[in-house]
Design a protein around this motif. Sequence first.
Motif, short mmCIF file in Angstrom:
data_model
loop_
_atom_site.label_atom_id
_atom_site.label_comp_id
_atom_site.label_asym_id
_atom_site.label_seq_id
_atom_site.Cartn_x
_atom_site.Cartn_y
_atom_site.Cartn_z
N VAL A 152 49.18 30.83 -59.63
CA VAL A 152 49.58 29.45 -59.90
C VAL A 152 50.63 29.05 -58.87
O VAL A 152 51.74 29.58 -58.85
CB VAL A 152 50.12 29.29 -61.32
N SER A 153 50.25 28.11 -58.00
CA SER A 153 51.18 27.59 -57.00
C SER A 153 52.04 26.49 -57.61
O SER A 153 51.75 25.97 -58.69
CB SER A 153 50.40 27.06 -55.80
N ASN A 154 53.08 26.12 -56.90
CA ASN A 154 53.99 25.03 -57.32
C ASN A 154 54.50 25.26 -58.74
O ASN A 154 54.63 24.32 -59.52
CB ASN A 154 53.29 23.67 -57.28
N SER A 155 54.79 26.50 -59.10
CA SER A 155 55.04 26.82 -60.51
C SER A 155 56.49 27.19 -60.79
O SER A 155 57.20 27.73 -59.94
CB SER A 155 54.14 27.98 -60.95
N THR A 215 46.24 21.30 -52.69
CA THR A 215 47.68 21.35 -52.91
C THR A 215 48.07 21.49 -54.37
O THR A 215 49.25 21.51 -54.69
CB THR A 215 48.36 20.08 -52.36
N GLY A 216 47.11 21.60 -55.29
CA GLY A 216 47.43 21.67 -56.70
C GLY A 216 47.85 23.04 -57.14
O GLY A 216 48.07 23.96 -56.34
N ALA A 217 47.96 23.20 -58.46
CA ALA A 217 48.39 24.48 -59.02
C ALA A 217 47.41 25.60 -58.70
O ALA A 217 47.81 26.73 -58.42
CB ALA A 217 48.55 24.34 -60.53
N VAL A 218 46.09 25.30 -58.77
CA VAL A 218 45.05 26.28 -58.40
C VAL A 218 44.10 25.57 -57.44
O VAL A 218 43.23 24.81 -57.85
CB VAL A 218 44.29 26.80 -59.63
N ALA A 219 44.28 25.80 -56.14
CA ALA A 219 43.55 25.07 -55.11
C ALA A 219 42.10 25.53 -55.01
O ALA A 219 41.71 26.57 -55.57
CB ALA A 219 44.25 25.24 -53.76
#
Length: 381
Positions: A152-155, A215-219
């Motif tokens: 999870v990105s941006n987390s 660019t979302g949480a899961v690209a």
Amino acid sequence: MKKKSIIVALAATLTSPAFAQSSVTLYGILDEGLNYTTNTGGKHNIEMAAGYGAGNRFGLKGAEDLGGGWKTIFTLENGFDLSSGRLNQGGRMFGRQAFVGLSSDKFGTLTAGRQYDSMVDYVAPLTANGNWAGYLFAHPYDNDNTDNSFRVSNSVKYTSNNYGGLKFGGVYGFSNAAGQFANNRAMSLGASYVIGDLTLGAAYMNLNNVGIGSTGAVAANDASFFAGHQREFGAGANYNLGSATLGFVYTHTRLDQPTGNGYLTPSSFPAGITVNSLTFDNFELNALYRFTPALSAGAMYTYTSGRYDGSNGDSKPKWNQFGLVVDYNISKRTMVYAHAVYQKVSGSTGTFLDDAFITGTDNSSSTSKQGVVRLGILHVF
């Protein structure tokens, strides 16, 4: 031996910190081997494949003592393919983990960056694939992410301290899309409890527009499925009985408006077909036995009941998957191992789910059956 958890802990502690109040540790795992697959696209295949016992990585962990029980912490962890040297996780430099945060002896840990979700933290360690087996033992298409197909990105993530065996936490991944707060965001919660020889764990995850954009949480280059809505729930238990560890895990995954799968080529579903929903119910039994400190063997059986609802009809596929593993530690840091996995699919008609596909193989089988045998070596540093 609980392979994945012990390997990671060992790799992260082999280097002594340079200073008492501030430390940086370099660690890593190297895993390489040969796979024989009975059927990939109608042909058998012998291939060199890396990272199937545990994902190849090198990483940096750091901590600075701030006083009063507080620390600044960080982790930068790179994932790569040992066979070719290329980056994994969609070509990201630190695709496995990348975060910084604060840790307190009293209040727990708060971190921000690219991180594991609660299914990975609290349920995966109770499965074979998320603990002592590896990639090939994942549930079909790793539909529940217990094999950590995506992060999870941006987390922002909170992890509690250990309160008499109880730990809990949660993750929120931002969409980073202006005016579209819910477009490709992720939320998960989980907890574990250890009492004597019994370990319990449970988690829930909710993803919106998973795999949409970059660019979302899961690209898109990170997701196992692309869907308008993905929900997962899982719970399980492990029990230590002398030299044996017995486990049971149940997970449920529902995907609404799925459009493709990151494991398949092509990744999108056939043109002209709309899939309304996909569900997977996974029931896993696993057992590990330690014959000596150096030698262990494990077995896994997973039954998965699915449901496909699409414009080309409905079907109820069933997966039966069996796995065996033998590990032998030839030194403190080096292991040789053998894996064998077999899968049979039934009940699906006229969909991409008709053919067997063991997660990690080169391609789907041309029939409802597929088998894989692997011989590998794993080294930690």
